[in-house]
Design an enzyme around this catalytic site. Structure first.
Site, short mmCIF file in Angstrom:
data_model
loop_
_atom_site.label_atom_id
_atom_site.label_comp_id
_atom_site.label_asym_id
_atom_site.label_seq_id
_atom_site.Cartn_x
_atom_site.Cartn_y
_atom_site.Cartn_z
N CYS A 2 5.81 1.56 42.36
CA CYS A 2 6.27 0.80 43.28
C CYS A 2 5.29 0.98 44.64
CB CYS A 2 7.66 1.27 43.71
SG CYS A 2 8.89 0.83 42.17
N ARG A 43 9.08 -3.44 44.00
CA ARG A 43 9.47 -2.84 42.86
C ARG A 43 8.86 -3.07 41.61
NH1 ARG A 43 15.32 -3.21 39.64
NH2 ARG A 43 15.28 -0.96 38.55
N LEU A 44 8.49 -2.14 40.87
CA LEU A 44 7.97 -2.19 39.69
C LEU A 44 9.24 -1.47 38.66
CD1 LEU A 44 5.89 -2.94 37.39
CD2 LEU A 44 4.91 -0.51 37.61
N ILE A 46 11.14 0.30 36.13
CA ILE A 46 11.07 1.09 34.88
C ILE A 46 12.17 1.84 34.56
CG2 ILE A 46 9.74 3.08 33.95
CD1 ILE A 46 7.48 2.48 35.64
N ASN A 66 9.59 5.47 45.79
CA ASN A 66 8.34 5.04 44.84
C ASN A 66 8.03 6.23 43.63
OD1 ASN A 66 5.79 4.41 43.33
ND2 ASN A 66 4.93 5.19 44.95
N GLY A 67 8.33 6.28 42.39
CA GLY A 67 8.09 7.21 41.59
C GLY A 67 9.08 7.15 40.53
N GLU A 68 9.27 8.43 39.91
CA GLU A 68 10.28 8.68 38.84
C GLU A 68 10.58 10.32 38.84
OE1 GLU A 68 11.00 7.73 34.06
OE2 GLU A 68 9.00 7.07 35.11
N ASP A 88 17.55 6.68 38.90
CA ASP A 88 17.34 7.80 39.26
C ASP A 88 17.18 8.00 40.99
OD1 ASP A 88 15.07 6.26 39.26
OD2 ASP A 88 13.54 7.73 38.78
#
Length: 370
Positions: A2, A43-44, A46, A66-68, A88
């Site tokens: 993101c 936003r991407l 996932i 941004n991330g996971e 998350d």
């Protein structure tokens, strides 16, 4: 991947920001604005595609992220967090509300985040342990502007080149964090966070994690025990990445040890694993070895043949995407294999970081600390 951006006492140019960061988050774009603060998120999707919209709010907190966080469900269970979605991002909000900056110690993943705390009238900026996700910020008088990419800051501000930092880059072939090519612009260092008050804002990074202390810890483990621990950690890390995504996860495969290990482990948790390798003419072509690894692991292998006939037309675009000079020629094949893999799926594993952690190249071996 993101994209995030925000500002204090500065009005963002949203069309320019969208032009620079849309490629990071084509699924959704949204803004939050309050007092002298602006947040913008690209936003991407996932994780929790339906409910993971950002900016996300919880009580007095607002987040862009941004991330996971691969272990976020474990964090929920450990602290009995009462979340309403499977995102998350929501886990981070609840954990921060409960633990403050200490919540970072609980997260296993890659991330940069910004949390606005209405009660304290401040924002919390943080970056993951390895610095996998980037965050740059501009600071001048009472203005702070931050973004996932240098190009986004350059699109908002009349930045000037920092000649001293450019000289250092020419000498050493890299920018030493927090240095960047621009005056008044810094990169938040890996494993760092900063609490920035909205009144009289100042960014003062604090290091919350440093890998050096782990290298200095003495170990009495035998080789066999160390091998078992490494194998267990690799399996846990790959399993989390494969299973935490709501989208299909593939793997880049170069034919080397690092990507080969990641691929072999990922295949255990995804029986239909897709792998991708670039093939090109010359002595450095690893495609034949990668093919053998793919056949051994039983993956759905894609060999992407590239030539450099169009490199003259692509090179400026490749370099521009980094936002700063880059000394690594592997960026060129990485660009082509990523472009082709994106036609098949969105989330890809790779073997980056193995050489740095385990001294895989001769230049790292020279830096060993005894």
């Amino acid at each position: 991947m993101c994209g995030i951006a925000g500002s204090i006492n500065f009005r963002l140019d949203i069309p320019a920001l969208t032009k620079d960061l849309f490629h990071r988050g084509p699924d959704e774009q949204a803004m939050f604005e309050e007092r002298n603060l602006q947040f913008y998120h690209f936003r991407l999707a996932i994780v929790d595609i339906k409910s993971g919209h950002q900016p996300m709010e919880h009580n007095d907190l607002v987040i862009i992220f941004n991330g996971e966080i691969y272990n976020h469900m474990e964090v929920r269970k450990k602290f009995n967090l009462n979340c309403k979605t499977g995102s998350d991002t929501e886990t981070i909000l609840h954990a921060y509300e409960l633990l403050g900056p200490k919540c970072l110690d609980e997260f296993g993943g890659m991330f940069v985040l910004a949390i606005y705390d209405r009660k304290r009238n401040e924002i919390f900026l943080a970056r993951d342990r390895a610095g996998k996700k980037p965050l740059y910020y501009y600071e001048d008088n009472d203005q702070v502007v931050f973004a996932s990419e240098l190009n986004a800051l350059r699109g908002q501000l009349p930045l000037q080149v920092d000649e001293a930092n450019i000289s250092q880059y020419i000498y050493s072939a890299y920018f030493s964090t927090p240095s960047t090519p621009y005056l008044k612009v810094k990169e938040l260092s890996a494993g760092s966070y900063a609490i920035v008050p909205l009144q009289q804002p100042q960014v003062r990074p604090i290091r919350w994690w440093n890998i050096h202390k782990f290298y200095r810890q003495p170990s009495n483990d035998s080789f066999e025990t160390a091998l078992e621990k490494t194998d267990e950690m690799l399996h846990r890390a790959v399993k989390r990445r494969v299973e935490s995504s709501d989208l299909e996860v593939g793997s880049f495969l170069s034919g080397g040890i690092d990507s080969g290990l990641v691929t072999a482990i990922a295949k255990k948790y995804n029986s239909n694993l897709k792998t991708f390798t670039v093939s090109f003419e010359g002595e450095y072509d690893e495609a034949p070895v990668a093919k053998k690894v793919a056949e051994h692991c039983g993956t759905m292998h894609h060999e992407i043949k590239i030539s450099f006939d169009h490199l003259l037309g692509d090179i400026e675009k490749i370099i521009y995407n980094y936002g700063e000079p880059i000394f690594d020629s592997s960026a060129i094949p990485s660009y082509y294999v990523s472009r082709e893999a994106r036609k098949h799926l969105t989330v890809i594993l790779n073997g980056d970081g193995g050489d740095e952690l385990f001294g895989g190249n001769s230049r790292y071996a020279k830096e060993r600390v005894f």
